[in-house]
Design a protein around this motif. Structure first.
Motif, PDB file in Angstrom:
ATOM      1  N   ARG A 131      -2.335   3.601  -3.728  1.00  0.00           N
ATOM      2  CA  ARG A 131      -2.504   2.356  -4.792  1.00  0.00           C
ATOM      3  C   ARG A 131      -2.121   1.438  -3.870  1.00  0.00           C
ATOM      4  O   ARG A 131      -1.586   1.292  -2.858  1.00  0.00           O
ATOM      5  CB  ARG A 131      -1.313   2.848  -5.676  1.00  0.00           C
ATOM      6  CG  ARG A 131       0.204   2.361  -5.355  1.00  0.00           C
ATOM      7  CD  ARG A 131       1.071   2.426  -6.617  1.00  0.00           C
ATOM      8  NE  ARG A 131       2.210   1.905  -6.329  1.00  0.00           N
ATOM      9  CZ  ARG A 131       3.496   2.161  -5.892  1.00  0.00           C
ATOM     10  NH1 ARG A 131       3.681   3.630  -6.111  1.00  0.00           N
ATOM     11  NH2 ARG A 131       4.564   1.587  -6.008  1.00  0.00           N
ATOM     12  N   PHE A 132      -2.433  -0.021  -4.513  1.00  0.00           N
ATOM     13  CA  PHE A 132      -2.066  -1.156  -4.103  1.00  0.00           C
ATOM     14  C   PHE A 132      -1.381  -2.074  -5.144  1.00  0.00           C
ATOM     15  O   PHE A 132      -1.923  -2.156  -6.232  1.00  0.00           O
ATOM     16  CB  PHE A 132      -3.526  -1.748  -3.722  1.00  0.00           C
ATOM     17  CG  PHE A 132      -2.999  -3.469  -3.120  1.00  0.00           C
ATOM     18  CD1 PHE A 132      -2.311  -3.668  -2.047  1.00  0.00           C
ATOM     19  CD2 PHE A 132      -3.628  -4.290  -3.920  1.00  0.00           C
ATOM     20  CE1 PHE A 132      -2.058  -4.994  -1.468  1.00  0.00           C
ATOM     21  CE2 PHE A 132      -3.373  -5.796  -3.464  1.00  0.00           C
ATOM     22  CZ  PHE A 132      -2.413  -6.175  -2.164  1.00  0.00           C
ATOM     23  N   ASN A 133       0.011  -2.461  -4.764  1.00  0.00           N
ATOM     24  CA  ASN A 133       0.658  -3.293  -5.781  1.00  0.00           C
ATOM     25  C   ASN A 133       0.019  -4.641  -5.808  1.00  0.00           C
ATOM     26  O   ASN A 133       0.268  -5.520  -4.873  1.00  0.00           O
ATOM     27  CB  ASN A 133       2.044  -3.096  -5.262  1.00  0.00           C
ATOM     28  CG  ASN A 133       2.858  -1.907  -5.798  1.00  0.00           C
ATOM     29  OD1 ASN A 133       2.284  -1.034  -6.182  1.00  0.00           O
ATOM     30  ND2 ASN A 133       4.014  -1.955  -5.279  1.00  0.00           N
ATOM     31  N   VAL A 134      -0.598  -4.866  -6.770  1.00  0.00           N
ATOM     32  CA  VAL A 134      -1.299  -6.271  -6.989  1.00  0.00           C
ATOM     33  C   VAL A 134      -0.113  -7.432  -7.329  1.00  0.00           C
ATOM     34  O   VAL A 134      -0.115  -8.515  -6.806  1.00  0.00           O
ATOM     35  CB  VAL A 134      -2.293  -6.329  -7.977  1.00  0.00           C
ATOM     36  CG1 VAL A 134      -2.964  -7.712  -8.189  1.00  0.00           C
ATOM     37  CG2 VAL A 134      -3.470  -5.246  -7.864  1.00  0.00           C
TER      38      VAL A 134
ATOM     39  N   PHE B 256       0.871  -1.142   0.018  1.00  0.00           N
ATOM     40  CA  PHE B 256       0.232  -0.002   0.055  1.00  0.00           C
ATOM     41  C   PHE B 256       0.734   1.333   0.108  1.00  0.00           C
ATOM     42  O   PHE B 256       1.923   1.256   0.700  1.00  0.00           O
ATOM     43  CB  PHE B 256      -0.932   0.043   1.123  1.00  0.00           C
ATOM     44  CG  PHE B 256      -2.266  -0.800   1.021  1.00  0.00           C
ATOM     45  CD1 PHE B 256      -3.210  -0.414   0.444  1.00  0.00           C
ATOM     46  CD2 PHE B 256      -2.147  -2.231   1.674  1.00  0.00           C
ATOM     47  CE1 PHE B 256      -4.485  -1.117   0.429  1.00  0.00           C
ATOM     48  CE2 PHE B 256      -3.476  -3.044   1.787  1.00  0.00           C
ATOM     49  CZ  PHE B 256      -4.442  -2.502   1.141  1.00  0.00           C
ATOM     50  N   PHE B 257       0.546   2.165  -0.806  1.00  0.00           N
ATOM     51  CA  PHE B 257       1.190   3.624  -0.758  1.00  0.00           C
ATOM     52  C   PHE B 257       0.165   4.604  -0.814  1.00  0.00           C
ATOM     53  O   PHE B 257      -0.905   4.614  -1.630  1.00  0.00           O
ATOM     54  CB  PHE B 257       2.027   3.399  -2.079  1.00  0.00           C
ATOM     55  CG  PHE B 257       3.278   2.534  -2.260  1.00  0.00           C
ATOM     56  CD1 PHE B 257       4.545   2.652  -1.402  1.00  0.00           C
ATOM     57  CD2 PHE B 257       2.737   1.147  -2.637  1.00  0.00           C
ATOM     58  CE1 PHE B 257       5.441   1.918  -1.591  1.00  0.00           C
ATOM     59  CE2 PHE B 257       3.933   0.357  -2.811  1.00  0.00           C
ATOM     60  CZ  PHE B 257       5.398   0.661  -2.132  1.00  0.00           C
ATOM     61  N   GLY B 258       0.187   5.770  -0.081  1.00  0.00           N
ATOM     62  CA  GLY B 258      -0.452   7.004  -0.103  1.00  0.00           C
ATOM     63  C   GLY B 258       0.273   8.107  -0.635  1.00  0.00           C
ATOM     64  O   GLY B 258       1.400   8.289  -0.558  1.00  0.00           O
TER      65      GLY B 258
ATOM     66  N   ALA C  21      -4.787   1.994  -8.480  1.00  0.00           N
ATOM     67  CA  ALA C  21      -4.847   3.202  -7.764  1.00  0.00           C
ATOM     68  C   ALA C  21      -6.114   4.082  -8.008  1.00  0.00           C
ATOM     69  O   ALA C  21      -6.688   3.899  -9.102  1.00  0.00           O
ATOM     70  CB  ALA C  21      -3.707   4.012  -8.542  1.00  0.00           C
ATOM     71  N   ALA C  22      -6.316   4.933  -7.061  1.00  0.00           N
ATOM     72  CA  ALA C  22      -7.312   5.700  -6.986  1.00  0.00           C
ATOM     73  C   ALA C  22      -6.862   7.007  -6.571  1.00  0.00           C
ATOM     74  O   ALA C  22      -6.107   7.135  -5.550  1.00  0.00           O
ATOM     75  CB  ALA C  22      -8.692   5.489  -6.469  1.00  0.00           C
TER      76      ALA C  22
END
Length: 244
Positions: free
Chosen positions: A77-80, A36-38, A92-93
């Motif tokens: 975003r979340f690295n799938v 997870f990244f903000g 990502a959103a």
């Protein structure tokens, strides 16, 4: 409006929570949280959009421009998939709240707020691709997806066309609606102090459809549809990772 605010608050709280968790050493944090990244940031001088179409029985032409003076961006975003330390594929959103002004030769335009939420599939390469890519000095993100637009975000309707009635009084065609549109973006990332990351990002959106329901409160049924709706937008922004 309540739905939009709920989405924005939820994303902001999620980004803040992820930021706190990811400041833990990687060895003590659950692996899932390391994906997870903000991000937070805003525009740096360019945020422009324009749409066109026709309204009314006589197919009156509409040309409407929007220049946003300031935009606040809070996203995550979340690295799938993480194929290596320097290459990942993510979901990502990034909700965007903008303050600006509409320009329209027919009505004169006016000050307003706009809300957008681009949802994209991102390819992250190099710096900030994963939480183990600090050795890289540059990074790139390329993404594409769909963007939801609410225009205006709140307040009264926005006039997009003015015509004269048989009695000589002006009648305005207004809009207060939302739509989805394809969007793509490109970002360049670089390191900064304390292992944070800068990103300069350019985002482009374009949509063309047969019609758009304007939802203006005072519109007649004949003037409530914008036919041959076509819209283009471009935005340049500066972003900082909250937890990298």
């Amino acid at each position: 409006m309540k739905k939009c605010l709920a989405i924005l608050i939820g994303v902001a709280l999620s980004a803040a929570a992820s930021s706190q968790v990811l400041r833990l050493p990687i060895s003590t944090a659950p692996p899932i949280f390391g994906r997870f990244f903000g991000q937070a940031g805003g525009t740096i001088g360019l945020d422009f959009s324009q749409f066109s179409g026709t309204v009314g029985h006589h197919n009156n032409p509409v040309l409407h421009k929007q220049v946003n003076y300031a935009t606040l961006a809070i996203g995550g975003r979340f690295n799938v998939f993480e194929f290596s330390n320097t290459f990942s594929v993510a979901l990502a959103a990034q909700p965007l709240i903008s303050f600006g002004r509409a320009y329209n030769k027919s009505t004169g335009g006016g000050v307003n707020f706009m809300f957008r939420t681009p949802c994209t599939i991102d390819f992250n390469i190099g710096y900030a691709a994963t939480n183990k890519s600090h050795a890289s000095r540059r990074g790139v993100v390329i993404g594409a997806g769909m963007q939801w637009v609410k225009y205006p975000f709140f307040g009264g309707d926005i006039p997009v066309f003015k015509e004269r009635t048989s009695g000589g009084q002006p009648f305005f065609t207004n809009m207060n609606c939302n739509w989805w549109e394809p969007v793509a973006h490109l970002g360049i990332r670089s390191p900064r102090q304390h292992f944070y990351s800068n990103e300069v990002n350019i985002r482009v959106a374009y949509v063309k459809r047969d019609s758009l329901n304007l939802n203006g409160a005072s519109n007649t049924s004949l003037n409530n549809t914008l036919r041959d709706f076509e819209r283009f937008s471009i935005m340049l922004s500066y972003l900082v990772f909250l937890n990298y």
